[in-house]
Design a protein around this motif. Structure first.
Motif, mmCIF file in Angstrom:
data_model
loop_
_atom_site.group_PDB
_atom_site.id
_atom_site.type_symbol
_atom_site.label_atom_id
_atom_site.label_comp_id
_atom_site.label_asym_id
_atom_site.label_seq_id
_atom_site.Cartn_x
_atom_site.Cartn_y
_atom_site.Cartn_z
ATOM 1 N N GLU A 28 2.975 -3.784 -17.863
ATOM 2 C CA GLU A 28 3.635 -3.136 -16.727
ATOM 3 C C GLU A 28 2.605 -2.642 -15.720
ATOM 4 O O GLU A 28 1.446 -2.398 -16.070
ATOM 5 C CB GLU A 28 4.446 -1.929 -17.198
ATOM 6 N N LEU A 29 3.086 -2.486 -14.477
ATOM 7 C CA LEU A 29 2.239 -1.958 -13.413
ATOM 8 C C LEU A 29 3.132 -1.302 -12.367
ATOM 9 O O LEU A 29 4.118 -1.896 -11.916
ATOM 10 C CB LEU A 29 1.431 -3.097 -12.758
ATOM 11 N N GLY A 30 2.811 -0.073 -11.985
ATOM 12 C CA GLY A 30 3.539 0.626 -10.927
ATOM 13 C C GLY A 30 2.815 0.478 -9.602
ATOM 14 O O GLY A 30 1.583 0.557 -9.543
ATOM 15 N N LEU A 31 3.581 0.250 -8.523
ATOM 16 C CA LEU A 31 3.006 0.059 -7.191
ATOM 17 C C LEU A 31 3.841 0.780 -6.137
ATOM 18 O O LEU A 31 5.002 1.108 -6.372
ATOM 19 C CB LEU A 31 2.959 -1.431 -6.828
ATOM 20 N N VAL A 32 3.252 0.949 -4.981
ATOM 21 C CA VAL A 32 3.976 1.447 -3.814
ATOM 22 C C VAL A 32 4.492 0.232 -3.068
ATOM 23 O O VAL A 32 3.818 -0.792 -2.969
ATOM 24 C CB VAL A 32 3.041 2.294 -2.915
ATOM 25 N N ALA A 33 5.716 0.313 -2.529
ATOM 26 C CA ALA A 33 6.356 -0.827 -1.863
ATOM 27 C C ALA A 33 5.766 -1.053 -0.473
ATOM 28 O O ALA A 33 6.394 -0.813 0.551
ATOM 29 C CB ALA A 33 7.864 -0.598 -1.775
ATOM 30 N N LEU A 34 4.540 -1.531 -0.447
ATOM 31 C CA LEU A 34 3.825 -1.876 0.778
ATOM 32 C C LEU A 34 3.394 -3.340 0.684
ATOM 33 O O LEU A 34 3.300 -3.892 -0.411
ATOM 34 C CB LEU A 34 2.589 -0.984 0.949
ATOM 35 N N PRO A 35 3.089 -3.996 1.799
ATOM 36 C CA PRO A 35 2.661 -5.397 1.757
ATOM 37 C C PRO A 35 1.464 -5.661 0.847
ATOM 38 O O PRO A 35 1.325 -6.751 0.297
ATOM 39 C CB PRO A 35 2.339 -5.714 3.213
ATOM 40 N N THR A 36 0.590 -4.673 0.653
ATOM 41 C CA THR A 36 -0.557 -4.870 -0.239
ATOM 42 C C THR A 36 -0.122 -5.102 -1.685
ATOM 43 O O THR A 36 -0.885 -5.651 -2.486
ATOM 44 C CB THR A 36 -1.502 -3.656 -0.183
ATOM 45 N N ALA A 37 1.098 -4.713 -2.041
ATOM 46 C CA ALA A 37 1.604 -4.905 -3.401
ATOM 47 C C ALA A 37 1.723 -6.393 -3.737
ATOM 48 O O ALA A 37 1.663 -6.772 -4.906
ATOM 49 C CB ALA A 37 2.953 -4.221 -3.563
#
Length: 196
Positions: A28-37
């Motif tokens: 698993e990996l948590g990310l912020v919903a930005l284009p860099t994701a």
């Protein structure tokens, strides 16, 4: 929400992945919903598949991952009306398939609208074309969009080993014996070959 007429038989979309087996691997990996994701998701998939020794399907699962992440960013990324959302990526490795999930805070399910032409090279059109199965469902933790790709064993040369099932297009077996060339025909072929 727009009502659409859908031909369920033609879709690979499924309500919930119904797999009685437990995953052999999970990451698993948590990310912020930005284009860099998107770039981070591609790196996450490549690294996970390298650890699982499943590089021969890397391109397909990476394409699915990128599309699912892009769809989540579209639905939960920052706008003037909402702050930046968070997304969670998860890869599940089963014996015969790999599932990629993206969980976000969107309120509507992903649905392939057959009333409109959907390009196969992007978005849900690409997911439907590449994935063996895919779907979207609401869970207590948010909307979960998922896609599944089959995994095959490999030979020593690295080629996939598939089940020895006949392809779907093969004719059904017949009770009549197949026609075989007679001895006369084979003798004529042999004689002609000797003349060459």
């Amino acid at each position: 929400m727009v009502d659409t007429l859908m031909d369920v038989e033609s879709l690979k979309q499924a309500a919930v992945p119904a797999k009685p087996e437990r995953p052999r691997f999970r990451r698993e990996l948590g990310l912020v919903a930005l284009p860099t994701a998107i770039t981070v998701a591609r790196i996450f998939v490549n690294d996970t598949l390298r650890q699982w020794d499943a590089l021969f399907i890397e391109d397909h699962i990476a394409r699915l991952a990128v599309e699912l992440v892009e769809l989540s960013i579209r639905d939960t990324g920052p706008t003037d009306e909402r702050p930046t959302g968070r997304i969670r990526l998860q890869m599940l490795g089963y014996e015969r398939h790999i599932v990629f999930e993206v969980t976000d805070s969107a309120k509507e399910l992903l649905v392939l609208d057959l009333a409109h032409t959907v390009p196969e090279g992007e978005g849900l059109g690409l997911i439907d074309a590449v994935a063996d199965r895919w779907g979207s469902f609401m869970a207590p933790r948010g909307r979960v969009n998922w896609a599944e790709i089959a995994v095959y064993g490999r030979t020593k040369a690295g080629l996939p080993v598939r089940d020895p099932r006949p392809p779907a297009w093969s004719p059904p077996p017949s009770d009549e014996p197949a026609e075989t060339p007679g001895d006369d025909f084979l003798r004529r072929v042999y004689d002609r070959l000797k003349e060459l």
